[in-house]
Design a protein around this motif. Structure first.
Motif, mmCIF file in Angstrom:
data_model
loop_
_atom_site.group_PDB
_atom_site.id
_atom_site.type_symbol
_atom_site.label_atom_id
_atom_site.label_comp_id
_atom_site.label_asym_id
_atom_site.label_seq_id
_atom_site.Cartn_x
_atom_site.Cartn_y
_atom_site.Cartn_z
ATOM 1 N N GLU A 1 48.582 10.802 41.989
ATOM 2 C CA GLU A 1 46.955 10.673 42.332
ATOM 3 C C GLU A 1 46.284 11.809 41.955
ATOM 4 N N LEU B 1 43.232 3.724 39.929
ATOM 5 C CA LEU B 1 41.852 4.493 39.697
ATOM 6 C C LEU B 1 40.723 3.863 39.102
ATOM 7 N N SER C 1 43.196 11.270 38.933
ATOM 8 C CA SER C 1 42.172 11.882 39.298
ATOM 9 C C SER C 1 41.447 12.760 38.347
ATOM 10 N N ALA D 1 49.199 4.922 38.830
ATOM 11 C CA ALA D 1 47.867 5.753 39.667
ATOM 12 C C ALA D 1 46.609 5.808 38.785
#
Length: 237
Positions: free
Chosen positions: A207, A25, A211, A21
Motif C-alpha cells: 500500500e 487504489l 500510494s 494494491a
C-alpha cells in the motif's frame, strides 16, 4: 477519494502484491481499471470481483499478447507496468533461460507495453514503471542480472519522458526496497539481513508503494517526469 473518477487505467501485473494494491487504489479512486495477470487466475478473478476491475490474461514475456492487451484497453489516462521476475544466482551458474525470461518480462515487456500505451494515450497521461532499489545499488551477491533489468527501466523512463514530453505525458519509475509481498515476505529468511542495513527496521507495504504510484498519476505530479522515486525505508541511504 475520487481523484481518478472517469480515468482509464491499465496495470500490467496486477493480481498480487504491489500490483493488487495499485489496482485497489485506482478502483477506490473511481477509475475504470483493467489489469493483466499471467499465472494467478484465482487471485485475479477474486480481485476483479472485489474491485469491479477487469482481469485480462496476458503473459508479459509474450510481446504480441502484451501489445494486444494494451490495445484492447483503448485510450488510457494511466498506465502502470508492474510485471516483474526475480532470478537470483551466481552469474557463472545461473540458468541462462531464466535470465532471458526475466529480461523479456522486466525490460522488453516494460518498453513495448509503455510505447503501445503511449500510442493510444490521452495527452497529459501518466506512465509509471515499478523498478527496484537494486537498479541503484546491489547490496548482496547474486543480484547482477536482476539489478541490470531494473537499471534498464531507469534509462527507459528518462528517454520516454523526452519522447512523450510534448504531449504532456509523464514517465516515472517507482523503486521499492524490501516490501512485504509473496516475492519478499516480511518474515522471510532474508528479512533480518535486509533490516540490518535499513534506516527503518521493517519491510514496507504494498500500500505504501501504491500510494506513491497514485501520487505520480494524480493532478499534483504533472511536472514530475523522467525521474526515479525510491521508497525503501532507507535501504540505500
Amino acid at each position: 477519494m475520487t481523484q481518478f473518477s472517469g480515468k482509464s487505467v491499465l496495470v500490467v501485473g496486477g493480481s498480487r502484491g504491489i500490483g493488487k494494491a495499485i489496482v485497489k487504489l485506482f478502483a477506490e479512486g473511481g477509475a475504470q481499471v483493467r489489469f493483466t495477470y499471467a499465472g494467478s487466475r484465482e487471485a485475479a478473478e477474486s480481485l476483479a470481483k472485489e474491485t469491479g476491475a477487469s482481469a485480462v490474461h496476458a503473459d508479459a514475456a509474450d510481446r504480441d499478447a502484451l501489445i494486444a492487451a494494451v490495445k484492447a484497453a483503448g485510450p488510457l489516462d494511466v498506465f502502470v507496468y508492474n510485471a516483474g521476475l526475480l532470478v537470483v544466482g551466481d552469474p557463472l551458474t545461473i540458468d541462462a533461460d531464466a535470465v532471458d525470461r526475466m529480461l523479456d518480462v522486466n525490460v522488453r515487456g516494460a518498453y513495448h507495453a509503455s510505447v503501445e500505451a503511449a500510442r493510444l494515450m490521452h495527452d497529459g497521461g501518466r506512465i509509471v514503471a515499478i523498478g527496484s532499489v537494486n537498479g541503484d545499488r546491489i547490496p548482496f551477491e547474486g543480484l547482477t542480472a536482476y539489478g541490470m533489468t531494473k537499471s534498464a527501466l531507469q534509462g527507459m523512463a528518462r528517454g520516454l519522458a523526452r519522447d512523450f514530453g510534448a504531449r504532456g505525458i509523464t514517465v516515472n519509475v517507482v523503486q521499492p526496497g524490501p516490501t512485504d509481498t509473496d516475492m519478499n515476505p516480511a518474515e522471510g529468511p532474508m528479512a533480518s539481513m535486509m533490516h540490518s542495513v535499513m534506516a527503518l527496521k521493517r519491510h514496507g507495504t504494498a500500500e505504501d508503494v501504491a500510494s506513491l504510484v497514485g501520487y505520480l498519476a494524480g493532478p499534483h505530479a504533472s511536472g514530475i517526469t523522467g525521474a526515479l522515486h525510491t521508497i525503501d525505508g532507507g535501504f540505500g541511504a
